[in-house]
Motif scaffolding. Structure first.
Motif, PDB file in Angstrom:
ATOM      1  N   ARG A  31      51.349 -85.206  -5.634  1.00 23.42           N
ATOM      2  CA  ARG A  31      50.294 -83.932  -4.046  1.00 23.42           C
ATOM      3  C   ARG A  31      49.842 -82.793  -4.454  1.00 23.42           C
ATOM      4  O   ARG A  31      48.935 -81.496  -4.097  1.00 23.42           O
ATOM      5  CB  ARG A  31      50.722 -84.106  -2.936  1.00 23.42           C
ATOM      6  CG  ARG A  31      50.408 -83.841  -2.154  1.00 23.42           C
ATOM      7  CD  ARG A  31      48.438 -85.036  -1.415  1.00 23.42           C
ATOM      8  NE  ARG A  31      48.286 -84.431  -0.557  1.00 23.42           N
ATOM      9  CZ  ARG A  31      47.137 -84.280  -0.551  1.00 23.42           C
ATOM     10  NH1 ARG A  31      46.058 -85.186  -1.156  1.00 23.42           N
ATOM     11  NH2 ARG A  31      46.201 -84.244   1.108  1.00 23.42           N
ATOM     12  N   ASP A  67      59.076 -75.913  -9.160  1.00 23.56           N
ATOM     13  CA  ASP A  67      59.533 -77.452  -9.089  1.00 23.56           C
ATOM     14  C   ASP A  67      60.416 -77.504 -10.423  1.00 23.56           C
ATOM     15  O   ASP A  67      60.373 -76.805 -11.252  1.00 23.56           O
ATOM     16  CB  ASP A  67      58.273 -78.059  -9.874  1.00 23.56           C
ATOM     17  CG  ASP A  67      57.994 -79.426  -8.923  1.00 23.56           C
ATOM     18  OD1 ASP A  67      59.179 -80.251  -9.832  1.00 23.56           O
ATOM     19  OD2 ASP A  67      57.013 -80.439  -8.484  1.00 23.56           O
ATOM     20  N   HIS A 121      61.619 -80.760   3.321  1.00 24.63           N
ATOM     21  CA  HIS A 121      60.027 -80.469   3.696  1.00 24.63           C
ATOM     22  C   HIS A 121      60.521 -79.525   4.935  1.00 24.63           C
ATOM     23  O   HIS A 121      59.973 -78.265   5.272  1.00 24.63           O
ATOM     24  CB  HIS A 121      59.557 -81.174   4.915  1.00 24.63           C
ATOM     25  CG  HIS A 121      58.600 -82.482   3.237  1.00 24.63           C
ATOM     26  ND1 HIS A 121      57.366 -83.216   3.688  1.00 24.63           N
ATOM     27  CD2 HIS A 121      58.154 -82.316   2.518  1.00 24.63           C
ATOM     28  CE1 HIS A 121      56.892 -83.681   2.807  1.00 24.63           C
ATOM     29  NE2 HIS A 121      56.967 -83.310   1.817  1.00 24.63           N
ATOM     30  N   GLU A 143      56.511 -91.250  -7.141  1.00 23.42           N
ATOM     31  CA  GLU A 143      57.297 -91.495  -5.918  1.00 23.42           C
ATOM     32  C   GLU A 143      58.422 -92.287  -5.477  1.00 23.42           C
ATOM     33  O   GLU A 143      59.119 -91.846  -4.239  1.00 23.42           O
ATOM     34  CB  GLU A 143      56.680 -91.818  -4.647  1.00 23.42           C
ATOM     35  CG  GLU A 143      55.265 -90.812  -4.174  1.00 23.42           C
ATOM     36  CD  GLU A 143      54.482 -90.910  -3.101  1.00 23.42           C
ATOM     37  OE1 GLU A 143      54.982 -91.452  -2.496  1.00 23.42           O
ATOM     38  OE2 GLU A 143      53.825 -89.535  -2.821  1.00 23.42           O
TER      39      GLU A 143
HETATM   40  N1  LIG Z   1      48.501 -86.030   2.752  1.00 22.00           N
HETATM   41  C1  LIG Z   1      48.255 -86.997   1.150  1.00 22.00           C
HETATM   42  O1  LIG Z   1      47.173 -87.719   1.238  1.00 22.00           O
HETATM   43  C2  LIG Z   1      49.329 -87.936   0.819  1.00 22.00           C
HETATM   44  C3  LIG Z   1      49.317 -88.219  -0.538  1.00 22.00           C
HETATM   45  C4  LIG Z   1      50.448 -88.129  -1.464  1.00 22.00           C
HETATM   46  C5  LIG Z   1      51.929 -87.644  -1.117  1.00 22.00           C
HETATM   47  N2  LIG Z   1      51.652 -86.821   0.339  1.00 22.00           N
HETATM   48  C6  LIG Z   1      53.360 -86.193   0.966  1.00 22.00           C
HETATM   49  O2  LIG Z   1      52.748 -85.065  -0.365  1.00 22.00           O
HETATM   50  C7  LIG Z   1      55.013 -85.035  -0.755  1.00 22.00           C
HETATM   51  C8  LIG Z   1      54.890 -85.338  -2.550  1.00 22.00           C
HETATM   52  O3  LIG Z   1      55.039 -85.955  -2.594  1.00 22.00           O
HETATM   53  P1  LIG Z   1      54.339 -86.084  -4.511  1.00 22.00           P
HETATM   54  O4  LIG Z   1      53.677 -87.730  -4.102  1.00 22.00           O
HETATM   55  O5  LIG Z   1      53.407 -85.015  -4.917  1.00 22.00           O
HETATM   56  O6  LIG Z   1      55.714 -86.385  -4.700  1.00 22.00           O
HETATM   57  P2  LIG Z   1      55.744 -86.223  -6.052  1.00 22.00           P
HETATM   58  O7  LIG Z   1      57.102 -87.194  -6.278  1.00 22.00           O
HETATM   59  O8  LIG Z   1      55.044 -86.720  -7.206  1.00 22.00           O
HETATM   60  O9  LIG Z   1      55.711 -84.825  -6.501  1.00 22.00           O
HETATM   61  C9  LIG Z   1      56.980 -84.088  -5.678  1.00 22.00           C
HETATM   62  C10 LIG Z   1      57.730 -83.003  -6.119  1.00 22.00           C
HETATM   63  O10 LIG Z   1      57.891 -82.270  -5.598  1.00 22.00           O
HETATM   64  C11 LIG Z   1      59.559 -81.935  -7.011  1.00 22.00           C
HETATM   65  N3  LIG Z   1      60.587 -81.262  -5.699  1.00 22.00           N
HETATM   66  C12 LIG Z   1      61.386 -82.063  -6.017  1.00 22.00           C
HETATM   67  N4  LIG Z   1      62.838 -81.480  -5.261  1.00 22.00           N
HETATM   68  C13 LIG Z   1      62.188 -79.994  -5.015  1.00 22.00           C
HETATM   69  C14 LIG Z   1      62.689 -78.013  -4.615  1.00 22.00           C
HETATM   70  N5  LIG Z   1      64.023 -78.700  -4.239  1.00 22.00           N
HETATM   71  N6  LIG Z   1      62.318 -77.375  -4.849  1.00 22.00           N
HETATM   72  C15 LIG Z   1      61.327 -77.273  -5.588  1.00 22.00           C
HETATM   73  N7  LIG Z   1      60.283 -78.896  -5.468  1.00 22.00           N
HETATM   74  C16 LIG Z   1      60.691 -80.093  -6.117  1.00 22.00           C
HETATM   75  C17 LIG Z   1      59.410 -82.835  -7.525  1.00 22.00           C
HETATM   76  O11 LIG Z   1      60.072 -82.550  -8.836  1.00 22.00           O
HETATM   77  C18 LIG Z   1      58.366 -83.650  -7.900  1.00 22.00           C
HETATM   78  O12 LIG Z   1      57.562 -82.220  -8.790  1.00 22.00           O
HETATM   79  C19 LIG Z   1      55.646 -86.039   0.104  1.00 22.00           C
HETATM   80  O13 LIG Z   1      55.608 -85.696   1.346  1.00 22.00           O
HETATM   81  C20 LIG Z   1      54.511 -86.822   0.644  1.00 22.00           C
HETATM   82  O14 LIG Z   1      54.463 -87.780   1.826  1.00 22.00           O
HETATM   83  C21 LIG Z   1      51.049 -86.750   0.690  1.00 22.00           C
END
Ligand SMILES: NC(=O)c1ccc[n+]([C@@H]2O[C@H](COP(=O)([O-])OP(=O)(O)OC[C@H]3O[C@@H](n4cnc5c(N)ncnc54)[C@H](O)[C@@H]3O)[C@@H](O)[C@H]2O)c1
Length: 458
Positions: free
Chosen positions: A54, A75, A127, A224
């Motif tokens: 995301r 990250d 978050h 995820e």
């Molecule tokens: N609005 C939308 O359509 C949509 C779509 C997908 C995901 N999301 C949301 O976006 C967020 C991320 O989801 P994603 O699919 O990218 O997940 P993901 O697991 O692909 O990515 C999360 C990233 O955060 C990093 N991370 C974890 N802890 C961290 C920290 N303390 N400091 C910095 N980075 C850290 C991880 O290493 C990873 O690269 C979630 O809240 C999800 O619900 C929203």
């Protein structure tokens, strides 16, 4: 900070060259033309915390603009950082400083003085903490959904915003979906009359996301599955309410003349995740994950009451085989719209043939197309999720640039996210009614609508 400032100055020159070239090359619909931005204007300095799936999708949209700089990204996952750096380099920007050492490296990033705003796209449990720390550091926070997991976290965000005067935007992209914005326009132009009821939800078969690869989740798994699945194991409630509820909240003027008052939630038995593990070729009865007891009910339904007397039925349904649906319905005293990704129908008394649905494609969507979509629709098309992702990032950057409250603010973030903990509490107490705190402390009575009120600007 000396080094960073130098880097920014260099980047400004590079960006100038880049945008001047684009204009010279005669691009008909480039970001520069769209945003009316001159190369000499100050850039918005954006940092990214969490550059997984995301985070990189936000980054791609934001890198398309000519009015931004990216001084830093954070990250702890080196592969996510590598992929993000590739995007940045491909877009012609200077390599940003990277913060990768630990899960708390984002605090170092927030100390920098050359950052105006951060986009937070991390797992849910980070978050609020990151949003609060960003506001305390004086940075606009754009936070992915949901913004908070507990009522205490909701208050933390609101209190920090009020103490610091710094803004948070909940990056709820579905509020910007083209049909959703057209229906919002219809609501505002009184097509449905006074609203009475709405339906929405998040009905998405996430089994292949919760288990990846095979039937694995947690440490060592992918995407995820590393963090999201744990929530299904330990929590029963509506864990992801904002894609459905955000759009309805803007239509019902929640926190702006109306507010969520109370809710009750019901949850079914949990079968989907267990069956998936047992029936998967890489799982089976003997797989250790087949012994797990999943807390999350397969279908969780919440009824919300608003102070203005409407009800909203919200469904969370992520464990069973089914096509994707956000399940929208908006009903008022004059008619009703029932719209999903593929079916969009409407019935308005006096206009539609009695007792007969009309296809919304037959002129309704065109007539009420929002000015934002009219202006940016063609450009937005490639930005993700049918174009809506462009608008949410655009609104965030434009709010930062103008130093104004974002259109989906900290009070929206708090009251929409509060549905998760309140629904969990309701289920835990045998479907007992739960009351929403008034996060606005009474300001909802006089607050005016903000979302999508800036014409075709943002
Ligand atoms: N609005 C939308 O359509 C949509 C779509 C997908 C995901 N999301 C949301 O976006 C967020 C991320 O989801 P994603 O699919 O990218 O997940 P993901 O697991 O692909 O990515 C999360 C990233 O955060 C990093 N991370 C974890 N802890 C961290 C920290 N303390 N400091 C910095 N980075 C850290 C991880 O290493 C990873 O690269 C979630 O809240 C999800 O619900 C929203």
């Amino acid at each position: 900070m000396q080094k960073a400032n130098k880097a920014s100055a260099h980047l400004n020159r590079r960006t100038f060259v880049k945008t001047t070239f684009a204009a010279g090359a005669g691009l008909a619909l480039g970001p520069q033309a769209l945003f009316g931005h001159s190369a000499s204007e100050e850039k918005v300095r954006m940092a990214f915390i969490g550059v997984g799936g995301r985070g990189r999708s936000h980054m791609k949209n934001i890198l398309n603009r000519s009015d931004i700089l990216v001084p830093a990204i954070c990250d702890p996952d080196p592969s996510a950082i590598d992929q993000a750096l590739k995007l940045i380099s491909k877009a012609g920007y200077e390599k940003p400083e990277t913060y990768t050492e630990s899960e708390f490296s984002y605090l170092k990033l927030l100390e920098r003085e050359d950052i105006d705003a951060v986009v937070i796209s991390t797992p849910w449990l980070w978050h609020t903490r990151m949003t609060v720390d960003a506001m305390k550091a004086g940075k606009y926070a754009g936070v992915e959904v949901s913004a908070a997991n507990t009522i205490e976290e909701c208050w933390d965000m609101v209190n920090t915003h009020e103490e610091t005067g710094v803004h948070t935007m909940i990056l709820e992209n579905v509020c910007y979906r083209r049909d959703v914005m057209a229906v919002l326009n219809m609501v505002r132009q009184d097509v449905f009359g006074e609203l009475v009821h709405a339906r929405c939800g998040y009905r998405h078969d996430l089994r292949g996301v919760k288990f990846n690869p095979g039937v694995e989740f947690g440490e060592g798994s992918l995407g995820e599955a590393r963090w999201r699945t744990q929530h299904s194991l330990h929590r029963d409630g509506d864990l992801y309410p904002t894609h459905g509820v955000g759009p309805i909240a803007t239509m019902m003027n929640i926190n702006r003349g109306n507010r969520f008052e109370s809710l009750t939630t019901h949850s079914t038995k949990s079968r989907g995740l267990h069956d998936y593990i047992v029936n998967h070729p890489e799982g089976g009865e003997a797989h250790p994950n087949a012994k797990l007891r999943w807390e999350l009910g397969d279908v969780v339904t919440t009824q919300i009451n608003t102070t203005n007397g409407e009800t909203i039925l919200v469904t969370h349904d992520t464990n069973l085989p089914r096509p994707y649906s956000l399940n929208f319905e908006v009903q008022g005293v004059k008619g009703i719209a029932d719209f999903d990704s593929h079916t969009r129908r409407i019935y308005i008394e006096g206009t539609s043939k009695p007792h007969t649905w009309e296809d919304m494609e037959s002129g309704w969507l065109k007539k009420y197309d929002h000015p934002l979509w009219k202006r940016f629709g063609e450009y937005a098309a490639g930005s993700g999720h049918g174009g809506m992702d462009f608008f949410v990032d655009h609104a965030f950057v434009e709010s930062v640039k103008r130093k104004v409250s974002p259109p989906l603010d900290v009070y929206d973030a708090a009251s929409w996210s509060a549905i998760s903990p309140l629904s969990e509490q309701s289920i835990a107490e045998g479907n007992a009614i739960q009351y929403f705190p008034d996060f606005t402390r009474g300001k909802w009575i006089n607050n005016k609508a903000l979302f999508a009120t800036q014409g075709d600007e943002y």
